[in-house]
Design a protein around this motif. Sequence first.
Motif, PDB file in Angstrom:
ATOM      1  N   GLY A  65       0.816  -1.205   0.000  1.00 52.43           N
ATOM      2  CA  GLY A  65       0.000   0.000   0.000  1.00 52.43           C
ATOM      3  C   GLY A  65       0.853   1.259   0.000  1.00 52.43           C
ATOM      4  O   GLY A  65       2.089   1.193   0.031  1.00 52.43           O
ATOM      5  N   LYS A  66       0.180   2.390  -0.022  1.00 51.15           N
ATOM      6  CA  LYS A  66       0.880   3.693  -0.056  1.00 51.15           C
ATOM      7  C   LYS A  66       0.241   4.645   0.951  1.00 51.15           C
ATOM      8  O   LYS A  66      -0.978   4.621   1.131  1.00 51.15           O
ATOM      9  N   GLY A  67       1.088   5.502   1.533  1.00 46.49           N
ATOM     10  CA  GLY A  67       0.583   6.552   2.408  1.00 46.49           C
ATOM     11  C   GLY A  67       0.418   6.092   3.847  1.00 46.49           C
ATOM     12  O   GLY A  67       0.932   5.055   4.261  1.00 46.49           O
ATOM     13  N   THR A  68      -0.330   6.895   4.593  1.00 45.88           N
ATOM     14  CA  THR A  68      -0.502   6.660   6.032  1.00 45.88           C
ATOM     15  C   THR A  68      -1.528   5.541   6.268  1.00 45.88           C
ATOM     16  O   THR A  68      -2.660   5.632   5.772  1.00 45.88           O
ATOM     17  N   GLY A  69      -1.121   4.513   7.014  1.00 45.91           N
ATOM     18  CA  GLY A  69      -2.024   3.389   7.253  1.00 45.91           C
ATOM     19  C   GLY A  69      -3.279   3.801   7.998  1.00 45.91           C
ATOM     20  O   GLY A  69      -4.386   3.356   7.681  1.00 45.91           O
ATOM     21  N   GLY A  70      -3.115   4.675   8.989  1.00 46.16           N
ATOM     22  CA  GLY A  70      -4.219   5.024   9.880  1.00 46.16           C
ATOM     23  C   GLY A  70      -5.323   5.861   9.249  1.00 46.16           C
ATOM     24  O   GLY A  70      -6.337   6.104   9.899  1.00 46.16           O
ATOM     25  N   VAL A  71      -5.130   6.303   7.995  1.00 48.96           N
ATOM     26  CA  VAL A  71      -6.210   7.072   7.358  1.00 48.96           C
ATOM     27  C   VAL A  71      -7.130   6.160   6.535  1.00 48.96           C
ATOM     28  O   VAL A  71      -8.133   6.632   5.990  1.00 48.96           O
TER      29      VAL A  71
END
Length: 246
Positions: A65-71
């Motif tokens: 995946g890409k970016g912040t996991g928590g979003v």
Amino acid sequence: MTAPWPYPRWIAHRGAGRLAPENTLAAFRLGAQHGFRMFECDAKLSSDGVPFLMHDPTLERTTNGKGTGGVLPWSELAQLDAGGWHSRLYAGEPLPTLENLARYCLANGFLLNIEIKPTPGTEEQTGRVVAEQAARMWQGQAVPPLLSSFQPQALAGAQAAAPHLPRALLLDTLWDGWADVARQLGCVALVCNYALWDAALVDKARGLGMRTLSYTVNDEWAAERLIALGTDGIITDRVDLFSPAG
Ligand code: G3P
Ligand code: MG
């Protein structure tokens, strides 16, 4: 006076260190095959409040995946490959929820150290939700999970939500006021960068009534030093080097 300590000396870091994709069930199974009976994991929240296992705030290093996991909501996180980055053997391995790991540990009599690893800005909420879930899952069990965090706010959330669960403050440095913060948070242990421990710090922790644990210990000389100092717990990646019976 320190309370009785129900945890073993040896704790496998993120399941099986670097031998399997960290914080996946495959890693915890491998750590168990090496004889470990207690594990450390990193837990954070999806955008819809599901505690899941991942170390980094962002997805790139340990998933596809890409970016912040928590979003992301759990329904999207659950589709990611959290094993292919490690090796072909583990391609397709999913991210586990904390509930998945709790079921595995409870079914097998394994103990857990849940490091609360909040996405920045969600410290208190992550501590609260992780502690609520841990309290629910381990209800009636003789040995609860040990909740730890570098973030005092996360431990404060855990303390408010489930005061009966044991807490530990993680320390990478001895920042000003750490002892007062650990005391106010009702911590039963300090989990320090292993290089911080010396006889004076062990004495200080004992004087505070706190147990003494270290991360991440991957060399025999370092483990021998910590054992000679009389410390209580060693978190290691090297499930292939250390024998947890020792
Ligand atoms: O919980 C001990 C250790 O895991 C803390 O550091 O960055 O490996 O999560 P880190
Ligand atoms: Mg950790």
